[in-house]
Design an enzyme around this catalytic site. Structure first.
Site, PDB file in Angstrom:
ATOM      1  N   ARG A   1       0.812  -1.223   0.000  1.00  0.00           N
ATOM      2  CA  ARG A   1       0.000   0.000   0.000  1.00  0.00           C
ATOM      3  C   ARG A   1       0.843   1.268   0.000  1.00  0.00           C
ATOM      4  O   ARG A   1       0.339   2.360  -0.230  1.00  0.00           O
ATOM      5  CB  ARG A   1      -0.961  -0.030   1.203  1.00  0.00           C
ATOM      6  CG  ARG A   1      -2.051  -1.081   1.055  1.00  0.00           C
ATOM      7  CD  ARG A   1      -2.750  -1.392   2.376  1.00  0.00           C
ATOM      8  NE  ARG A   1      -1.950  -2.287   3.231  1.00  0.00           N
ATOM      9  CZ  ARG A   1      -2.365  -2.789   4.391  1.00  0.00           C
ATOM     10  NH1 ARG A   1      -3.567  -2.466   4.851  1.00  0.00           N
ATOM     11  NH2 ARG A   1      -1.602  -3.599   5.092  1.00  0.00           N
TER      12      ARG A   1
ATOM     13  N   ASN B   1      42.098  37.175   8.021  1.00  0.00           N
ATOM     14  CA  ASN B   1      40.995  37.904   7.415  1.00  0.00           C
ATOM     15  C   ASN B   1      40.946  37.561   5.931  1.00  0.00           C
ATOM     16  O   ASN B   1      41.919  37.768   5.210  1.00  0.00           O
ATOM     17  CB  ASN B   1      41.184  39.410   7.598  1.00  0.00           C
ATOM     18  CG  ASN B   1      39.980  40.147   7.034  1.00  0.00           C
ATOM     19  OD1 ASN B   1      38.903  40.138   7.620  1.00  0.00           O
ATOM     20  ND2 ASN B   1      40.147  40.749   5.863  1.00  0.00           N
TER      21      ASN B   1
ATOM     22  N   TYR C   1      39.987  23.475  -8.098  1.00  0.00           N
ATOM     23  CA  TYR C   1      39.741  22.401  -9.066  1.00  0.00           C
ATOM     24  C   TYR C   1      40.317  22.806 -10.416  1.00  0.00           C
ATOM     25  O   TYR C   1      39.996  23.882 -10.934  1.00  0.00           O
ATOM     26  CB  TYR C   1      38.229  22.177  -9.152  1.00  0.00           C
ATOM     27  CG  TYR C   1      37.814  21.045 -10.045  1.00  0.00           C
ATOM     28  CD1 TYR C   1      38.357  19.776  -9.890  1.00  0.00           C
ATOM     29  CD2 TYR C   1      36.853  21.236 -11.034  1.00  0.00           C
ATOM     30  CE1 TYR C   1      37.963  18.735 -10.703  1.00  0.00           C
ATOM     31  CE2 TYR C   1      36.443  20.194 -11.845  1.00  0.00           C
ATOM     32  CZ  TYR C   1      37.003  18.942 -11.689  1.00  0.00           C
ATOM     33  OH  TYR C   1      36.607  17.910 -12.491  1.00  0.00           O
TER      34      TYR C   1
ATOM     35  N   SER D   1      40.733  41.673  -0.693  1.00  0.00           N
ATOM     36  CA  SER D   1      39.477  41.392  -1.395  1.00  0.00           C
ATOM     37  C   SER D   1      39.746  40.946  -2.825  1.00  0.00           C
ATOM     38  O   SER D   1      40.693  41.414  -3.465  1.00  0.00           O
ATOM     39  CB  SER D   1      38.620  42.661  -1.442  1.00  0.00           C
ATOM     40  OG  SER D   1      38.213  42.970  -0.137  1.00  0.00           O
TER      41      SER D   1
ATOM     42  N   ALA E   1      44.707  43.238  -2.857  1.00  0.00           N
ATOM     43  CA  ALA E   1      43.365  43.050  -3.389  1.00  0.00           C
ATOM     44  C   ALA E   1      43.434  42.828  -4.898  1.00  0.00           C
ATOM     45  O   ALA E   1      44.276  43.407  -5.580  1.00  0.00           O
ATOM     46  CB  ALA E   1      42.514  44.274  -3.076  1.00  0.00           C
TER      47      ALA E   1
ATOM     48  N   ARG F   1      48.975  41.238  -9.975  1.00  0.00           N
ATOM     49  CA  ARG F   1      47.985  41.925 -10.811  1.00  0.00           C
ATOM     50  C   ARG F   1      48.731  42.966 -11.623  1.00  0.00           C
ATOM     51  O   ARG F   1      49.846  43.371 -11.274  1.00  0.00           O
ATOM     52  CB  ARG F   1      46.916  42.586  -9.947  1.00  0.00           C
ATOM     53  CG  ARG F   1      47.474  43.662  -9.067  1.00  0.00           C
ATOM     54  CD  ARG F   1      46.406  44.369  -8.268  1.00  0.00           C
ATOM     55  NE  ARG F   1      46.993  45.549  -7.651  1.00  0.00           N
ATOM     56  CZ  ARG F   1      46.683  46.002  -6.441  1.00  0.00           C
ATOM     57  NH1 ARG F   1      45.788  45.361  -5.702  1.00  0.00           N
ATOM     58  NH2 ARG F   1      47.230  47.085  -5.978  1.00  0.00           N
TER      59      ARG F   1
HETATM   60  C1  UD1 Z   1      -2.178  -5.966  11.180  1.00  0.00           C
HETATM   61  C2  UD1 Z   1      -3.097  -6.885  12.034  1.00  0.00           C
HETATM   62  C3  UD1 Z   1      -4.319  -6.089  12.451  1.00  0.00           C
HETATM   63  C4  UD1 Z   1      -3.896  -4.868  13.237  1.00  0.00           C
HETATM   64  C5  UD1 Z   1      -2.891  -4.036  12.438  1.00  0.00           C
HETATM   65  C6  UD1 Z   1      -2.306  -2.974  13.349  1.00  0.00           C
HETATM   66  C7  UD1 Z   1      -2.799  -9.177  11.243  1.00  0.00           C
HETATM   67  C8  UD1 Z   1      -3.367 -10.285  10.448  1.00  0.00           C
HETATM   68  N1  UD1 Z   1      -3.490  -8.046  11.253  1.00  0.00           N
HETATM   69  O1  UD1 Z   1      -2.870  -5.646  10.006  1.00  0.00           O
HETATM   70  O2  UD1 Z   1      -5.156  -6.900  13.271  1.00  0.00           O
HETATM   71  O3  UD1 Z   1      -5.026  -4.096  13.557  1.00  0.00           O
HETATM   72  O4  UD1 Z   1      -1.816  -4.835  11.948  1.00  0.00           O
HETATM   73  O5  UD1 Z   1      -1.522  -2.057  12.639  1.00  0.00           O
HETATM   74  O6  UD1 Z   1      -1.770  -9.351  11.856  1.00  0.00           O
HETATM   75  N2  UD1 Z   1       4.515  -8.860   7.846  1.00  0.00           N
HETATM   76  C9  UD1 Z   1       5.480  -9.819   7.711  1.00  0.00           C
HETATM   77  N3  UD1 Z   1       5.226 -10.888   6.917  1.00  0.00           N
HETATM   78  C10 UD1 Z   1       4.044 -11.061   6.272  1.00  0.00           C
HETATM   79  C11 UD1 Z   1       3.053 -10.084   6.431  1.00  0.00           C
HETATM   80  C12 UD1 Z   1       3.318  -8.980   7.225  1.00  0.00           C
HETATM   81  O7  UD1 Z   1       6.574  -9.720   8.263  1.00  0.00           O
HETATM   82  O8  UD1 Z   1       3.902 -12.073   5.586  1.00  0.00           O
HETATM   83  C13 UD1 Z   1       4.813  -7.686   8.678  1.00  0.00           C
HETATM   84  C14 UD1 Z   1       4.793  -6.400   7.879  1.00  0.00           C
HETATM   85  O9  UD1 Z   1       6.092  -6.083   7.424  1.00  0.00           O
HETATM   86  C15 UD1 Z   1       4.268  -5.375   8.870  1.00  0.00           C
HETATM   87  C16 UD1 Z   1       3.461  -6.189   9.853  1.00  0.00           C
HETATM   88  O10 UD1 Z   1       3.810  -7.534   9.644  1.00  0.00           O
HETATM   89  O11 UD1 Z   1       5.304  -4.735   9.549  1.00  0.00           O
HETATM   90  C17 UD1 Z   1       1.955  -5.986   9.713  1.00  0.00           C
HETATM   91  O12 UD1 Z   1       1.551  -6.330   8.406  1.00  0.00           O
HETATM   92  P1  UD1 Z   1       0.421  -5.514   7.661  1.00  0.00           P
HETATM   93  O13 UD1 Z   1       0.197  -6.153   6.346  1.00  0.00           O
HETATM   94  O14 UD1 Z   1       0.736  -4.079   7.677  1.00  0.00           O
HETATM   95  O15 UD1 Z   1      -0.836  -5.825   8.592  1.00  0.00           O
HETATM   96  P2  UD1 Z   1      -2.166  -4.971   8.731  1.00  0.00           P
HETATM   97  O16 UD1 Z   1      -3.025  -5.229   7.562  1.00  0.00           O
HETATM   98  O17 UD1 Z   1      -1.844  -3.574   9.027  1.00  0.00           O
HETATM   99 CA    CA Z   2       0.066  -2.391   9.121  1.00  0.00          CA
END
Ligand code: UD1
Ligand code: CA
Length: 485
Positions: A38, A399, A409, A427, A445, A462
């Site tokens: 996103r 100064n 350069y 100057s 200068a 100069r």
């Molecule tokens: C998640 C929670 C949601 C909560 C919200 C809070 C879950 C299923 N949902 O949703 O309940 O309200 O966070 O902000 O957990 N990540 C991994 N591996 C993956 C997927 C994600 O490491 O396969 C990590 C991402 O890098 C991120 C975090 O997990 O830092 C959260 O993932 P994200 O997809 O942002 O979850 P949300 O949809 O925000």
């Molecule tokens: Ca998140």
């Protein structure tokens, strides 16, 4: 925790926090492997910056305050960059495919091997949470003897977050927005994505996760319902500051977090004795230190690894990027200091530029539109107007006149100019580097100095001036005779 020695503090002298830490070990797991789709970015989401520092850096800095026995970052998308950002502060575990937060937690297993105690799990996209809140969550979890404790909060607009489902007040599960019924979507209590689990309870629940949801992913959130079904104690701590726990999924949310974090930074600095003339227009990155009684004018930006001493006056529109500013410095309007140092009592600007690791010495004066690049100005020296020093070393009490330029350069290489102590550069002197001006010397200068000037000498390079008597009158009478001199 070092063992108490006979002459050291006995167990009775330990603070409550230390005792607690001794009772149950803590591990922290930060999930940072997601793509961050996103964000619509090439850059992995945890590396997007809030107040000049990647989100992952904020989170690591926060959990550092918990003195956990182990800290694990689960990496996937952009793993190499994340590992570099984490440095020594965490062990990386790889999630080869992004199959959901539950799957990511499973991937932390190698890092948790042999660990018994509490596991704090948090996400890399929650940059604003404070160590105090995490500490409160851990304390609550321990006090309740829970198998899992969720940090929740209530939002006027809970959209996008997982909802906390309760039955007669007790938490029974978390349902993601996309899987929620209309009735569940009306719930305002949300999952922040921060939890504490008993390590064994977490491991057992992760084993039983299934991907039967709208996204076909393994959700960490499902671990809660599993533990509840097992009759294990699951608790929630309702946080009272929704700003602190906001999750960043889009650049709109990133900008909101930035605003909140900047407000916090400004407030902290003001409370520490810094005057901000117009706080909203003053941008200060996280971690920047400013001494008391410094006054910062409107529209200034303090960025990167900057430190500013006390009693400074920083007028409007000044940009400090990874700058070190001593005490009692005056930076006049629209000056920029970039990767450079200005020592105590110096005065710089307006419209000056100091860059490339330059050092402006104590009590120096740099005036309007002066530029120093990879240059050192000794204590008490002055370069007031429209001058450029590049690859130069200037001694004490020199100064540098208006319009002086080091020609550092030659089209191929950069060369050094050395100006020893107590030198007076007239100057508009052009210094063709490499060149050395000896101690106490002068340059006339308008000179073009191509050769070294010995100490105490006057360097003059100069054409001598000639005055042609009566020239104007003759020209007036014979306008075509312009060639006649
Ligand atoms: C998640 C929670 C949601 C909560 C919200 C809070 C879950 C299923 N949902 O949703 O309940 O309200 O966070 O902000 O957990 N990540 C991994 N591996 C993956 C997927 C994600 O490491 O396969 C990590 C991402 O890098 C991120 C975090 O997990 O830092 C959260 O993932 P994200 O997809 O942002 O979850 P949300 O949809 O925000
Ligand atoms: Ca998140």
């Amino acid at each position: 925790m070092p063992a108490a020695t006979p002459c050291g503090r006995g167990a009775a002298a330990l603070t409550r926090v230390e005792v607690r830490a001794q009772v149950r070990p803590l591990a922290c797991v930060i999930l940072a492997a997601g793509q961050g789709v996103r964000m619509r970015s090439e850059l992995p989401k945890p590396l997007h910056e809030v107040c000049g520092r990647p989100m992952i850096d904020h989170v690591l800095g926060t959990v550092e305050g918990l003195a956990a026995e182990r800290t694990i970052v689960v990496v996937g998308a952009g793993a190499e960059q994340l590992v570099a950002a984490a440095g020594e502060r965490a062990t990386a575990c790889e999630q080869p495919e992004q199959l959901g937060t539950g799957h990511a937690a499973m991937c932390a297993r190698p890092g948790l091997e042999g660990f018994a105690g509490d596991v704090l799990v948090t996400y890399a996209d929650i940059p604003l949470v404070t160590p105090e809140t995490l500490r409160r969550l851990i304390d609550h979890h321990r006090a309740e003897g829970a198998a899992a404790t969720i940090l929740t909060t209530e939002l006027d607009d809970p959209s996008g977050y997982g909802r906390i489902v309760r039955d007669q007040g007790a938490v029974v599960g978390i349902v993601e927005q996309r899987d929620a019924s209309d009735e569940q979507r009306a719930i305002r209590e949300i999952n922040t994505g921060i939890y504490v689990f008993d390590a064994a309870a977490l491991a057992g629940a992760l084993d039983r996760l299934t991907p039967d949801n709208d996204q076909g992913e393994y959700y960490l959130t499902d671990a809660i319902a599993i533990l509840v079904a097992d009759g294990r104690p699951v608790r929630a701590l309702v946080g009272d500051d929704p700003d602190e726990v906001m999750g960043i999924n889009t650049r709109v949310q990133l900008a909101q977090a930035e605003r909140i974090a900047r407000d916090r930074i400004r407030e902290e600095l003001m409370l520490a004795g810094v005057t901000l003339i117009d706080p909203p227009s003053t941008f200060i990155d996280a971690g920047i230190v400013v001494g008391p009684d410094t006054v910062i004018g409107p529209g200034c930006q303090l960025l990167g690894e900057t430190t500013v001493g006390g009693g400074c006056e920083i007028r409007s529109g000044v940009v400090l990027r990874s700058a070190t500013i001593g005490d009692g410095v005056l930076l006049r309007d629209h000056t920029a200091i970039d990767g450079s140092t200005v020592l105590g009592g110096a005065q710089v600007g307006p419209f000056a530029l100091v860059r490339g690791g330059s050092v402006v010495g104590r009590g120096c004066r740099m005036g309007s539109s002066a530029e120093a690049n990879r240059a050192r100005l000794g204590d008490g020296s002055s370069m007031q107007h429209f001058s450029y020093l590049g690859d130069a070393t200037v001694g004490r009490d020199c100064n540098i006149g208006a319009g002086v330029v080091t020609c550092n350069y030659d089209g191929y290489d950069k060369h050094q100019t050395v100006i020893e102590d107590n030198v007076f550069i007239g100057s508009d002197t052009i210094l063709i580097a490499p060149v050395t001006i000896g101690a106490g010397a002068y340059t006339a200068a308008g000179s073009v100095i191509t050769e070294d000037v010995p100490a105490g000498a006057l360097g003059m390079g100069r054409a001598r001036q000639t005055n042609i008597e009566g020239w104007v009158e003759r020209r007036r009478r014979e306008p075509e005779g312009r060639d006649e001199t």
